[in-house]
Enzyme design. Structure first.
Site, PDB file in Angstrom:
ATOM      1  N   GLU A 205       0.847  -1.187   0.000  1.00 39.70           N
ATOM      2  CA  GLU A 205       0.000   0.000   0.000  1.00 39.70           C
ATOM      3  C   GLU A 205       0.884   1.239   0.000  1.00 39.70           C
ATOM      4  O   GLU A 205       0.612   2.225   0.666  1.00 39.70           O
ATOM      5  CB  GLU A 205      -0.932   0.001   1.215  1.00 39.70           C
ATOM      6  CG  GLU A 205      -2.101   0.963   1.063  1.00 39.70           C
ATOM      7  CD  GLU A 205      -2.583   1.464   2.393  1.00 39.70           C
ATOM      8  OE1 GLU A 205      -1.828   2.177   3.065  1.00 39.70           O
ATOM      9  OE2 GLU A 205      -3.712   1.123   2.752  1.00 39.70           O
TER      10      GLU A 205
ATOM     11  N   GLU B 112       5.161   7.428  -4.328  1.00 38.91           N
ATOM     12  CA  GLU B 112       5.944   6.661  -3.361  1.00 38.91           C
ATOM     13  C   GLU B 112       6.735   5.536  -4.033  1.00 38.91           C
ATOM     14  O   GLU B 112       7.251   4.646  -3.357  1.00 38.91           O
ATOM     15  CB  GLU B 112       5.026   6.091  -2.271  1.00 38.91           C
ATOM     16  CG  GLU B 112       4.446   7.154  -1.368  1.00 38.91           C
ATOM     17  CD  GLU B 112       3.702   6.582  -0.176  1.00 38.91           C
ATOM     18  OE1 GLU B 112       4.026   5.455   0.253  1.00 38.91           O
ATOM     19  OE2 GLU B 112       2.787   7.250   0.325  1.00 38.91           O
TER      20      GLU B 112
END
Length: 452
Positions: free
Chosen positions: A270, A279
């Site tokens: 995640e 990310e």
């Protein structure tokens, strides 16, 4: 600027008497006078360690950090037993911007006096300046344990925790819809005997979901050692310490045979940002697929995308555009405004188009080095003044399990913030026309733009 007074030098004033005068000036806080006297005594007694030490002390109070460092080094070279030597030398380095040298000096000070809270505090500050935030937290916490009323350490710890644990962590954990979607996907994907690898432990929530779903063992990696230790405690509290192992390192340094007993059967991640990719999820999943997973391994999420709509919003327009104020034309200032923003809260808006998929990426077989560009003709569904493209993310977690943080159906808590991609100025649109939009990603950054 007035010159400091000259010391009463001459053959009639012995060095010992001059030194005593310097001490008197120093005790009375007359730093310039003390510095001048000690400088003269150091000329007379160049191998007197105490003279150089006191000279360093008064120069420190005068803010003469380079000269203070030279004096402290000279004193220590003549007598290495000075208490506080590493603290003072470290402080000079810190003030001079020598972050590595400061950290090394303060580390020696802590090793010599581990129960001194000031040494701990200063080492933490030096580590913070080097970007070693997790280590800085440990030493700041220790400083507070040693001195509970250390207000400066409380302030430093608050700032470090904010930097280490961004505030989106808590709303993410409290996102009921997101948690339900991940648990449904994990429950459907886990098979008996599976070894599960998770990238990005956080609180340990998804790892515990996988263990509860029946995985033989879950290995979850977390780059931040402070968060990793907290996750271990949470996992133990919930009774899963025997089935979930937290690996306190980035996934890129995890290896089979050392951290994992064998390649994993299921990957859960995640590490998804509000624009999906920032990310670096693509490169992390690709690395895991190449090194840490079985060839037939399953992956959650399977795919992701960026969705958007044309939005009208008086509140957003006033927040991100300016035209005039007090009768003055300020439009030119819009050139300085950002063309993309994250929204901490959903401001009232009216859709001027149906939601559309701006881009889609395959998270099960990512190509992190490849960029993508798309062009769309977006139909306008209502008359209005468009302030930009309101953007959110969509996930295909598993077959039949999807999730999106759509601003059309906002949840009470979400760690993913909608974004707004703004044109040069608001666009007056009419129902039935189309607006050209461009979407782009380079494997890490996402960009949307409107053309008119």
């Amino acid at each position: 600027m007035a010159k400091p007074p000259k010391p009463p030098a001459g053959p009639t004033v012995p060095a010992e008497e001059l030194f005593a005068q310097g001490v008197e000036h120093q005790n009375q806080g007359r730093w310039a006078e003390a510095e001048a006297v000690y400088r003269e005594v150091a000329r007379m007694l160049p191998r007197a360690s105490a003279v150089h030490w006191n000279l360093g002390t008064v120069r420190k109070h005068l803010g003469q950090w380079k000269e203070a460092l030279d004096a402290f080094r000279k004193a220590v070279s003549l007598d290495p037993t000075w208490r506080g030597r590493d603290f003072n030398i470290g402080l000079c380095h810190q003030k001079l911007g020598h972050a590595n040298e400061a950290a090394e000096s303060f580390a020696r000070a802590v090793a010599a006096e581990p129960d001194d809270p000031i040494n701990r505090f200063n080492l933490a500050a030096a580590l913070r300046d080097l970007g070693r935030l997790a280590e800085a937290v440990v030493h700041t916490e220790t400083a507070l344990e040693l001195k509970p009323d250390f207000i400066e350490a409380e302030l430093q710890l608050a700032k470090l925790r904010t930097a280490l644990t961004p505030r989106w962590h808590v709303p993410m954990m409290n996102d009921i819809e997101r948690n339900a979607a991940y648990e449904a996907a994990i429950t459907a994907a886990v098979r008996p005997g599976d070894i599960v690898l998770e990238i990005g432990t956080g609180s340990g929530l998804l790892a515990m979901m996988a263990a509860r779903a029946g995985a033989a063992h879950v290995y979850t990696c977390e780059a931040d050692p402070v968060i990793a230790e907290t996750a271990r405690a949470i996992i133990a509290t919930n009774g899963y310490a025997d089935r979930v192992t937290v690996i306190a390192k980035p996934s890129g340094t995890v290896t089979v045979g050392k951290d994992l007993p064998r390649p994993a059967d299921l990957l859960v991640s995640e590490i998804l940002s509000s624009d999906l990719l920032s990310e670096r999820v693509l490169s992390a999943v690709r690395d895991a697929r190449d090194r840490l997973l079985t060839p037939e391994a399953r992956i959650i999420p399977q795919a992701g995308g960026v969705r958007a709509l044309l939005a009208e919003s008086r509140a957003m327009e006033r927040a991100f555009f300016v035209e005039e104020a007090c009768g003055f034309d300020l439009d030119e200032f819009n050139r300085l405004a950002p063309r993309a923003v994250r929204l901490d809260r959903i401001m009232p808006f009216t859709p001027l188009s149906a939601p559309f998929q701006a881009l889609t990426v395959d998270l099960a077989d990512p190509q992190p080095g490849q960029s993508w560009r798309g062009h769309l003709a977006v139909p306008v569904t209502a008359d209005g003044r468009c302030v930009g493209l309101l953007q959110w993310i969509w996930l295909k977690l598993w077959d039949g399990v999807e999730f999106e943080n759509s601003p059309l159906t906002p949840t009470e808590a979400s760690g993913w913030q909608p974004g707004l991609y703004l044109p040069r100025r608001p666009l007056d649109l009419m129902a039935g026309e189309t607006v050209e939009a461009t979407s782009f990603h380079d494997g890490h950054n996402v960009w949307l733009s409107l053309k008119r």
